[in-house]
Design a protein around this motif. Structure first.
Motif, PDB file in Angstrom:
ATOM      1  N   LYS A 100     169.636 -27.497  30.161  1.00  0.00           N
ATOM      2  CA  LYS A 100     169.634 -26.953  31.628  1.00  0.00           C
ATOM      3  C   LYS A 100     169.949 -27.961  32.500  1.00  0.00           C
ATOM      4  CE  LYS A 100     166.368 -23.154  30.531  1.00  0.00           C
ATOM      5  NZ  LYS A 100     164.810 -23.330  30.677  1.00  0.00           N
ATOM      6  N   GLU A 101     169.240 -29.291  32.370  1.00  0.00           N
ATOM      7  CA  GLU A 101     169.321 -30.314  33.195  1.00  0.00           C
ATOM      8  C   GLU A 101     169.389 -31.518  32.548  1.00  0.00           C
ATOM      9  OE1 GLU A 101     165.227 -30.619  34.969  1.00  0.00           O
ATOM     10  OE2 GLU A 101     165.189 -28.889  33.995  1.00  0.00           O
ATOM     11  N   PRO A 102     169.706 -32.647  33.207  1.00  0.00           N
ATOM     12  CA  PRO A 102     170.038 -33.938  32.415  1.00  0.00           C
ATOM     13  C   PRO A 102     168.517 -34.087  31.583  1.00  0.00           C
ATOM     14  CG  PRO A 102     170.861 -34.178  34.542  1.00  0.00           C
ATOM     15  CD  PRO A 102     170.204 -32.568  34.432  1.00  0.00           C
ATOM     16  N   PHE A 103     168.759 -34.641  30.401  1.00  0.00           N
ATOM     17  CA  PHE A 103     167.531 -34.682  29.342  1.00  0.00           C
ATOM     18  C   PHE A 103     167.616 -36.251  29.074  1.00  0.00           C
ATOM     19  CE2 PHE A 103     164.754 -32.700  25.885  1.00  0.00           C
ATOM     20  CZ  PHE A 103     164.030 -33.616  26.156  1.00  0.00           C
ATOM     21  N   LEU A 104     167.075 -37.210  29.933  1.00  0.00           N
ATOM     22  CA  LEU A 104     167.307 -38.681  29.784  1.00  0.00           C
ATOM     23  C   LEU A 104     166.769 -39.190  28.457  1.00  0.00           C
ATOM     24  CD1 LEU A 104     167.825 -38.308  32.887  1.00  0.00           C
ATOM     25  CD2 LEU A 104     167.669 -40.862  32.830  1.00  0.00           C
ATOM     26  N   GLU A 105     165.496 -38.511  28.412  1.00  0.00           N
ATOM     27  CA  GLU A 105     164.685 -39.052  26.991  1.00  0.00           C
ATOM     28  C   GLU A 105     164.899 -38.592  26.011  1.00  0.00           C
ATOM     29  OE1 GLU A 105     163.729 -37.357  29.614  1.00  0.00           O
ATOM     30  OE2 GLU A 105     161.660 -37.901  30.584  1.00  0.00           O
ATOM     31  N   PHE A 106     165.986 -37.487  25.784  1.00  0.00           N
ATOM     32  CA  PHE A 106     166.179 -36.622  24.646  1.00  0.00           C
ATOM     33  C   PHE A 106     166.187 -37.523  23.287  1.00  0.00           C
ATOM     34  CE2 PHE A 106     168.639 -34.634  21.353  1.00  0.00           C
ATOM     35  CZ  PHE A 106     168.088 -33.578  21.002  1.00  0.00           C
ATOM     36  N   MET A 107     167.101 -38.497  23.328  1.00  0.00           N
ATOM     37  CA  MET A 107     167.375 -39.108  21.922  1.00  0.00           C
ATOM     38  C   MET A 107     165.914 -39.986  21.517  1.00  0.00           C
ATOM     39  SD  MET A 107     169.855 -38.724  20.153  1.00  0.00           S
ATOM     40  CE  MET A 107     171.367 -37.841  20.297  1.00  0.00           C
ATOM     41  N   ASP A 108     165.252 -40.516  22.838  1.00  0.00           N
ATOM     42  CA  ASP A 108     164.046 -41.323  22.327  1.00  0.00           C
ATOM     43  C   ASP A 108     162.890 -40.171  21.671  1.00  0.00           C
ATOM     44  OD1 ASP A 108     164.766 -43.711  22.928  1.00  0.00           O
ATOM     45  OD2 ASP A 108     163.675 -43.917  24.900  1.00  0.00           O
ATOM     46  N   LEU A 109     162.871 -38.910  22.262  1.00  0.00           N
ATOM     47  CA  LEU A 109     161.718 -38.143  21.861  1.00  0.00           C
ATOM     48  C   LEU A 109     162.273 -37.384  20.714  1.00  0.00           C
ATOM     49  CD1 LEU A 109     160.647 -36.519  25.002  1.00  0.00           C
ATOM     50  CD2 LEU A 109     159.508 -38.264  23.800  1.00  0.00           C
ATOM     51  N   TYR A 110     163.547 -37.372  20.373  1.00  0.00           N
ATOM     52  CA  TYR A 110     164.181 -36.646  19.199  1.00  0.00           C
ATOM     53  C   TYR A 110     163.808 -37.552  17.767  1.00  0.00           C
ATOM     54  CZ  TYR A 110     166.378 -32.986  16.633  1.00  0.00           C
ATOM     55  OH  TYR A 110     166.689 -31.602  15.733  1.00  0.00           O
ATOM     56  N   ASN A 111     163.754 -38.784  18.389  1.00  0.00           N
ATOM     57  CA  ASN A 111     163.570 -39.636  17.071  1.00  0.00           C
ATOM     58  C   ASN A 111     162.175 -39.623  16.430  1.00  0.00           C
ATOM     59  OD1 ASN A 111     163.784 -41.873  15.668  1.00  0.00           O
ATOM     60  ND2 ASN A 111     163.699 -43.443  17.302  1.00  0.00           N
ATOM     61  N   GLY A 112     162.170 -39.456  15.098  1.00  0.00           N
ATOM     62  CA  GLY A 112     161.168 -39.188  14.297  1.00  0.00           C
ATOM     63  C   GLY A 112     159.785 -39.900  14.695  1.00  0.00           C
ATOM     64  N   ALA A 113     159.993 -40.962  15.368  1.00  0.00           N
ATOM     65  CA  ALA A 113     158.762 -41.752  15.686  1.00  0.00           C
ATOM     66  C   ALA A 113     157.699 -41.014  16.758  1.00  0.00           C
ATOM     67  CB  ALA A 113     159.010 -43.159  16.134  1.00  0.00           C
ATOM     68  N   VAL A 114     158.361 -40.254  17.838  1.00  0.00           N
ATOM     69  CA  VAL A 114     157.864 -39.917  18.510  1.00  0.00           C
ATOM     70  C   VAL A 114     157.165 -38.332  18.594  1.00  0.00           C
ATOM     71  CG1 VAL A 114     157.824 -39.715  21.163  1.00  0.00           C
ATOM     72  CG2 VAL A 114     158.958 -41.535  20.212  1.00  0.00           C
ATOM     73  N   SER A 115     157.885 -37.672  17.923  1.00  0.00           N
ATOM     74  CA  SER A 115     157.693 -35.989  17.860  1.00  0.00           C
ATOM     75  C   SER A 115     158.092 -35.717  16.505  1.00  0.00           C
ATOM     76  CB  SER A 115     158.143 -35.160  18.993  1.00  0.00           C
ATOM     77  OG  SER A 115     159.670 -34.990  18.615  1.00  0.00           O
ATOM     78  N   GLY A 116     157.610 -34.282  16.225  1.00  0.00           N
ATOM     79  CA  GLY A 116     158.101 -33.725  14.710  1.00  0.00           C
ATOM     80  C   GLY A 116     159.219 -32.963  14.864  1.00  0.00           C
ATOM     81  N   ILE A 117     159.902 -32.766  16.007  1.00  0.00           N
ATOM     82  CA  ILE A 117     160.879 -31.600  16.193  1.00  0.00           C
ATOM     83  C   ILE A 117     162.121 -32.297  15.487  1.00  0.00           C
ATOM     84  CG2 ILE A 117     162.199 -32.866  18.152  1.00  0.00           C
ATOM     85  CD1 ILE A 117     162.040 -29.790  19.363  1.00  0.00           C
TER      86      ILE A 117
END
Lengths: 324, 322, 315, 557
Positions: free
Chosen positions: D179-196
């Protein structure tokens, strides 16, 4: 008699209900489990979600009634820390505890009963004093001390016995092929924890045997048997032993339950995956359902055993059932 | 003769049987079933009967340790059941008891001075000093040394202990003392001492005694009048001398026979009782004594005899005399 | 009156009985009494007798620093062995722990903790349990029902489990352990005391007091409590040993007395790893201390039991 | 003799790795050519995966000791926790689209290509061809979508709130629309930070349900789950069809063993091959044992914090008191006693492994000083010239010995307290509530936080007012932080970030102690013999030696 049994049964139920309530209340006093599960930096919605999952967003009385209702259905809830139904985890661990408990039980009997008899037969002699001393030492050495000394001697220095866990054999309820091997394998793993646990109880067992034996040996009945000229060996083996073992066995039954249920320290030291360790993990993680489940199961066993003992004694001795 | 000190009228005490959390009442034990008697000031009334006949319950009722099912106990003209608070305490002060077992009736953990002083402290606001001097007087009264008040009961013999119990009963100027088998637990040699002590005390202080015992001869010896009790009922009430001379009720006769051997020159019918005392839970119909009575008549098993006066001051409940 | 007075033989019996009752002095078991005395003295006089602080490291000599770390100066030298080892010194007779603290001094202060915690904890438990037991036994009816049902439920809870549970409610700390011991152990007393009171209630001196109109509280205070004290004493002496073990176990599991206070159980837990390195004395000495204390408490308890309960004289 | 063969093997291995790396690069250039998204893209720093060709059959049993009880919940990425513990099990059973690997913090795994639109409103992935789950079912974009939509773990709300919709282009291509710019997406989608990013098999999860999945999970990772005893042990078996390489060890057994001495004993008796967290009293013994090897495994920096210091009635309100605390700590000796000299005295409380952290070795920030005389002198100017009693010293679990050592150091200047030995969850719960977790304002916390996401992440948790776990709340820092958050200029951000770090250390809000080696001890059955085991520890920011498929052990006899 029927009324006596009913009354005893009713009391047992009240006791269980009180136990359930005490545990429910106590466990809730130990702190917020959600805060424990939430890692540092967790956001509020994550915590809310967990709270909802665990039913902790409901009012306490509602949690309580729900808890009782589920208990009646045999459902102990989900472990917070171990994420699976408490019942499944408990019954997965129970065979390990039973194995340790039985082994310790056998050791406590093997040490306690013969020495107790010897003490009673040679009352006030060197044997008796030695027996008393062993009993006292058993009661006076904390299990973890015995455990540590065993580990250092037999595990580390001599390297004879493994120090970790219960070995590879596992008891799987759904797989009958594992049932027998579970009991007869991995004895080296069992040796030290069972001894450390059994040692403590052997002291108590020795005392009970000794006093039971003294009671019987001093009774008119045995005096009569002796007067008849029955050889002393026969007196002991046939008459005294049989009669003095009844209190020993009653007491031993309770001990067995205690050993199965509360070998917390021993299980922690030897990394024995029994219900004691489960309880300790549960306590330190504020895992309410786990703690509730384990304590209630142990309570249930003890209350049931007490009930059976009460009924049996009432059956044997009518005075008991009238006095209450 | 003025108003009696104590008047008991149609006193009943029934205990339920089989009531518990589960199941209802299965029956009633009629421990005391309609007894009446009086005790005058300075008088001793003996109450005799076998164990289980309701003597002890009677004494409990009089001592206000149990509540009566029906009937009245009047003390100094007032109904015990209506006494409350201060009045009840006053009653408790005036009615004391000496129990049978001198080993059980004195707390082993208290000094005898404190034991004797307990009723005083309970009922009167007096200084410690006065308490002590009264204890000393009481000890002397019962024939013990005043300095013994610092000792513990286990340091006394049985006879001495019973003296202590009497001293305690007297400590608050009691008007009536229930003597519940006061000498049966003592050696025969000591009994006489205690009995004469009691008599001396009565002579000096004009207290009344309700002397309860199973030994008819002893009771009759001590008391002016004697009541005989059987299964919760009085079967005979009479002047002690008359009773000794000519017991009327077959049960009284039997009791005499069982008592100390009668004097050789006394001509008395010897009755030996057969059978057991029937259960109070299920008493026989009619006269409750009839299963054991040697003079049993057909009427006895159907109709219950009433306690009626056969001569002045003498009442018997038996069809033989009605 | 003359017939009553002067029963000289009876009065003479008084002093004989009194004399007899002091003969128990000779039966006191000497060994456990000696052990307890030593431990109590060590605990009481720890500030005077202890060679070093129980919380601060022993200041090492430059020679020791050089030998151990190759440094000219160091804050402490850890894990010095006892004096009979070649590197041991008499300055620290039983050696030092991983923080260079004198083991002997810590053991002495540890005795304080064990004794204070076990004694006060058991005392409180005894007080609570006795009171509830007397109430249940004497007041009867619903008092009895409620108190005894709770007692039964309480007895089903394994004591150590219950203690751990409570300690996670209350957090660590010496007085919390005392509270825990009191809350865990009261049920043993109330059970036994109730039984005793049920019998006492039927005794005539209690009925006598009731008939005299003595108040219930006073009967409890003057007649019942003094007469159950034998039972309570015996239980007390036997529970003290268990209390010591429970305190040590809780501290061993890390939910008891907080460091740096030297609880014996805690010392054993902390030196578990040292045990595996062959430095056995660090964990074994506290273990021996616990065993000694519990052993002597149990022996004295046994002796007391035999003394106070004539039925057990020959056991 | 053994040593020479060891070196030979090592040389051979390095050569092999180089070859594989070159091959991987070539493949990546080829795969990355077809674009998915239209319009300008962000240049992503995602490393290519190294696909290693088969090296024979998996062999041997590899037995690992976790230093606390095991949670079956760790096997379910949908309920991912915030801590790094769980990744151990992710790396075993599951696989992520991108995850930290030795090659880099973000490395292609299930995905072979990723794109992020320059407006940060679209992200796209292309999966590798022929991916499968353990049960042989194909892993497709439907599973990726389902995992995203059913994810409930750490940061779940953020992912849900930002998402507009998920577009499945084909079996291998998926586009996330925000819906809006998601700056941290690649950092958070990375397996180190979350399970998603760890993909759960939709068909299986829906069949067995939540409990069933935790009891017996399947995934697309290198190891198949075999069995577990809740809390005690988990058994895994090599899945030979894993796309990246055939796992080296045939079986992996993980045990939960809390007790340090027990883990050491297990290593010594040969019941374990790898034990975590072996510092403190057991380390000398690990070092002395000829059969055992160890890796320093530097993670983060030990530091002290003073929750509630900003209340005026707190003794730690005075900067000079905090300074005295810092001066009283004999860090050199502490490092020697706790880590046998392996740890490094450090001047910043944020790990130097974080890309934007100030170096605490004397260059950016000075090495902290130990000076008791000065500490006493500083303290003499405060309200507490002879020291004072504070309430609790709360060490990170289970480093109680270290806590007691520091406590003893503090006693030397008259600052006295008791040690609170909490259990792990209780400690985390208190820390998670920040100042509120430690009422009374008289507590010192000894903490360490190996947190991925750079210095900024650590500051954001502990040192800003708005965080639930906030310990430091200073207007001065708040101002810099607000600027930092608003800024789009990376250089300015870096400057502000470092300014905050400087204030935190210079004002003694955070007192750094030393850079911690989270020592792992390794038994003799782990290959290669002798040296060379460090290669298992190449993954950045990882307290644990991921990935697991590379660990080799001796064949079982």
């Amino acid at each position: 008699m029927r009324k006596y049994v009913l009354l005893r049964g009713f009391y047992s139920l009240v006791t269980l209900w009180l136990l359930v309530t005490i545990i429910f209340a106590m466990v809730r006093l130990t702190g917020d489990p959600v805060a424990m599960k939430g890692e540092i930096g967790a956001d509020a919605t994550y915590l809310e979600r967990i709270k909802h999952d665990w039913g902790l967003d409901q009012p306490v009385y509602w949690q309580y009634t729900g808890f009782i209702g589920n208990l009646l259905k045999g459902d102990f809830g989900h472990s917070f820390e171990k994420s699976l139904p408490v019942r499944d985890i408990y019954f997965e661990r129970l065979p390990n505890s039973l194995k340790l408990g039985f082994a310790a039980f056998v050791i406590s009997l093997a040490l306690g009963v013969p020495f107790g008899m010897l003490s009673a037969l040679k009352v006030n002699t060197w044997w008796d004093n030695a027996g008393k001393m062993i009993a006292l030492l058993g009661l006076s050495m904390p299990g973890f001390f015995v455990g540590l000394v065993l580990i250092i001697i037999f595990g580390v220095q001599l390297g004879w016995l493994p120090v970790l866990g219960k070995g590879s054999s596992a008891f799987v309820w759904s797989n009958p092929a594992t049932w027998a091997p579970f009991w007869f394998r991995d004895w080296p793993h069992l040796a030290m924890p069972a001894f450390a646990l059994g040692w403590y109880f052997s002291g108590a067992m020795l005392r009970i045997t000794r006093s039971g034996m003294l009671d019987v040996l001093g009774s008119d009945y045995i005096k009569l048997v002796r007067l008849k000229g029955v050889p002393e060996r026969m007196v002991v083996a046939k008459h005294a032993l049989k009669n003095s073992l009844i209190p020993v066995l009653t007491f031993a039954g309770l001990n067995l339950l205690i050993m199965v249920n509360v070998a917390v320290v021993i299980e922690v030291i030897f990394n024995w995956p029994g219900v004691g360790q489960l309880l300790y993990d549960g306590l330190s993680n504020r895992d309410f359902p786990m703690v509730q489940g384990v304590v209630l199961m142990s309570g249930l066993m003890i209350v049931m055993l007490n009930f059976v003992i009460d009924v049996l004694y009432g059956y044997v001795d009518p005075r008991i059932r009238l006095s209450r | 003769m003025g108003e009696p000190l104590l008047e008991v009228r149609d006193l009943k005490k029934h205990f339920p049987v089989g009531s518990s959390l589960l199941g209802g009442v299965q029956g009633w034990v009629k421990a005391v079933d309609g007894i009446s008697f009086t005790i005058d000031s300075g008088e001793t009334l003996g109450l005799v009967g076998e164990s289980g006949c309701g003597k002890t319950t009677t004494s409990k009722l009089i001592l206000a340790a149990e509540e009566a099912t029906s009937g009245a106990i009047e003390f100094e003209g007032r109904n015990l059941a209506e006494l409350r608070g201060r009045e009840l305490m006053d009653y408790r002060r005036k009615v004391q008891v000496v129990f049978q077992d001198p080993y059980s009736s004195l707390s082993p953990r208290m000094r005898v001075g404190d034991i004797i002083a307990e009723p005083i402290e309970t009922h009167e606001q007096v200084s410690r000093h006065e308490v002590r001097s009264r204890v000393a007087q009481l000890l002397e009264l019962v024939g013990l040394r005043p300095d013994m008040s610092r000792l513990f009961p286990h340091e006394f013999s049985g006879g001495q202990r019973q003296r202590l119990a009497i001293a305690r009963a007297l400590s608050t100027n009691a008007r009536l003392i229930v003597l519940d088998e006061p000498v049966s637990a003592l050696d025969v040699s000591i009994r006489a001492h205690i009995i004469s002590l009691l008599e001396e005390i009565q002579a000096r202080l004009a207290v009344s005694y309700l002397f309860i015992a199973h030994d008819l001869a002893a009771v009759a010896h001590v008391s002016q009048r004697t009541a005989v009790m059987y299964l919760g009922k009085l079967v005979e009430v009479a002047d002690s001398l008359e009773l000794c001379a000519s017991p009327l009720h077959p049960y009284t006769k039997a009791l005499f026979a069982a008592s100390l051997p009668s004097h050789p020159d006394e001509a008395r019918e010897e009755i030996v009782l057969s059978g057991e005392v029937p259960s109070a839970l299920n008493p026989p119909r009619g006269c409750s004594f009839h299963p054991r009575c040697p003079f049993v008549m057909p009427r006895c098993s159907e109709q219950e005899p009433s306690l009626s006066e056969v001569s002045p001051g003498r009442r018997v409940a038996c069809h033989l005399y009605s | 009156m003359a017939t009553i007075l002067g029963r000289a033989t009876e009065i003479g019996g008084v002093s004989r009985a009194a004399r007899r009752s002091y003969s128990w002095v000779r039966e006191i078991p000497l060994v456990p009494l000696l052990l307890v005395t030593v431990l109590v003295l060590a605990a009481v006089l720890a500030p005077v007798l202890a060679p070093h602080s129980h919380l601060d490291p022993v200041k090492p000599t430059p020679g020791q620093c050089q030998a151990k770390y190759g440094m000219a100066d160091c804050p402490y030298v850890d894990n010095m062995p006892p004096f009979w080892f070649s590197q041991g010194t008499f300055a620290t007779p039983l050696g030092t722990d991983y923080l260079g603290r004198d083991l002997l001094s810590r053991l002495m202060y540890g005795a304080r903790i064990s004794l204070v915690v076990a004694l006060t904890g058991t005392l409180f438990a005894g007080a609570i349990g006795t009171l509830l037991g007397v109430l249940a036994g004497y007041m009867g009816k619903w008092w009895d029902q409620i108190i005894m049902r709770v007692t039964d439920a309480w007895l089903t809870l394994p004591s150590l489990v219950f203690a751990i549970l409570l300690s996670s409610v209350r957090g660590p700390g010496v007085w919390n352990i005392v509270l825990i011991l009191a809350l865990v152990f009261w049920s043993r007393y109330s059970r036994a005391v109730r039984g005793e009171v049920l019998a006492l209630r039927e005794r005539e001196f209690v009925r006598l007091a009731e008939i005299n109109g003595v108040g219930k509280l006073k009967i409890i205070r003057r007649h019942l409590i003094p007469n159950v004290m034998n039972t309570v004493m015996v239980l007390f002496s036997l529970q003290v040993g268990v209390a010591v073990i429970i305190e040590a176990s809780l501290s061993f599991l890390g939910v008891g007395v907080p460091p740096p206070e030297p609880s014996w159980g805690l010392m054993m837990a902390q030196e578990r790893e040292s045990l595996m390195q062959g430095k056995w004395w660090l964990a074994v000495f506290p273990g021996i201390c616990i065993t000694m204390l519990v052993l002597s408490a149990n022996m004295l308890g046994d002796w007391l039991r035999v003394r106070l309960d004539p039925q057990l004289r020959n056991r | 003799m053994t040593r020479r063969t060891g070196i030979k093997e090592l040389l051979a291995l390095i050569a092999a790795l180089a070859l594989v790396a070159a091959a991987g690069e070539a493949a990546a250039q080829k795969g990355g050519q077809t674009p998915i998204l239209s319009g300008p893209l962000v240049k992503l720093d995602i490393k290519e995966a190294q696909i290693e060709t088969a090296k024979g059959k998996p062999k041997g049993t590899f037995r690992i000791a976790q230093h606390f009880a095991l949670d079956p919940g760790w096997l379910d990425p949908l309920e991912h926790i915030f801590a790094l513990t769980m990744q151990t099990y992710d790396y075993l059973v599951h696989d992520a689209l991108i995850k930290p690997m030795p090659q880099g913090e973000a490395t292609y795994s299930l995905a072979e290509h990723a794109e992020l639109a320059a407006d940060f409103r679209r992200a796209a992935f292309r999966l590798r061809p022929g991916l499968k789950f353990h049960d042989g079912q194909p892993l497709s974009t439907a599973d990726v979508k389902w995992t995203y939509e059913n994810y409930k773990g750490a940061h779940a709300k953020l992912f849900r709130d930002k998402l507009e919709h998920i577009q499945i282009v084909d079996d291998r291509t998926i586009v996330f629309h925000f819906k809006e710019p998601f700056l941290e997406f690649m950092d958070l989608y990375n397996g180190a930070v979350s399970g998603i990013g760890w993909i759960v098999p939709k068909h299986y999860y829906e069949k067995v349900g939540r409990d069933g999945f935790k009891a017996k999970p399947i995934g697309a990772g290198p190891y198949k789950f075999v069995s577990q005893q809740a809390g005690v042990q988990m058994d895994f078996e090599a899945w030979e069809e894993y796309w990246r390489r055939t796992p080296a060890a045939k079986t992996i057994v993980v045990k939960g063993i809390r007790d340090n001495a027990a883990r050491l004993a297990g290593l010594q008796t040969g019941e374990l091959d790898l034990a975590f967290g072996m510092t403190g009293k057991v380390l000398p013994q690990v070092m002395a044992d000829k059969n055992l090897r160890w890796v320093p495994n530097f993670t983060s920096v030990w530091h002290l914090a003073f929750p509630g210091y900003n209340e005026p009635d707190s003794p730690f309100h005075d900067k000079r008191v905090r300074q005295a605390v810092s001066l009283a700590i004999n860090r050199e000796f502490l490092v020697r006693q706790e880590t046998q000299g392996v740890g490094k005295v450090w001047g910043n409380w944020i790990s130097p492994e974080n890309r934007d952290a100030l170096k605490g070795d004397g260059k950016d920030l000075p090495l902290p000083e130990h000076n008791i005389a000065k500490a006493k002198q500083v303290l003499a100017q405060t309200k507490f010239p002879n020291g004072f009693e504070f309430e609790w010293f709360v060490p990170f679990v289970p480093y109680f010995d270290m806590g007691e050592r520091i406590l003893t150091d503090l006693r030397a200047v008259g600052i006295r307290g008791k040690l609170q030995s909490l259990e792990g969850p209780a400690f985390r719960a208190k820390m998670g509530q920040g100042r509120k977790g430690f009422p009374g304002n008289r507590t010192i916390v000894q903490n360490i936080d190996p947190r991925p996401g750079g210095a900024k992440a650590t500051i954001g948790v502990y040192a800003v007012c708005g965080s639930p776990a906030s310990i430091v709340c200073e207007p001065q820092i708040e101002e810099l932080w607000t600027k930092h958050e608003a800024s789009k200029n990376l250089d300015e951000r870096d400057r502000l970030n470092k300014a905050i770090q400087k204030i935190l250390v210079e004002e003694y809000y955070m007192v750094p102690i030393y850079w911690n080696p989270f020592v792992h001890a390794i038994g003799p059955r782990v290959l290669p013999e002798g040296k060379g085991i460090e290669r298992y520890y190449d993954t950045l920011h990882a307290p644990y030696p991921w990935p697991w498929e590379v660990w080799e052990v001796r064949a079982d006899r």
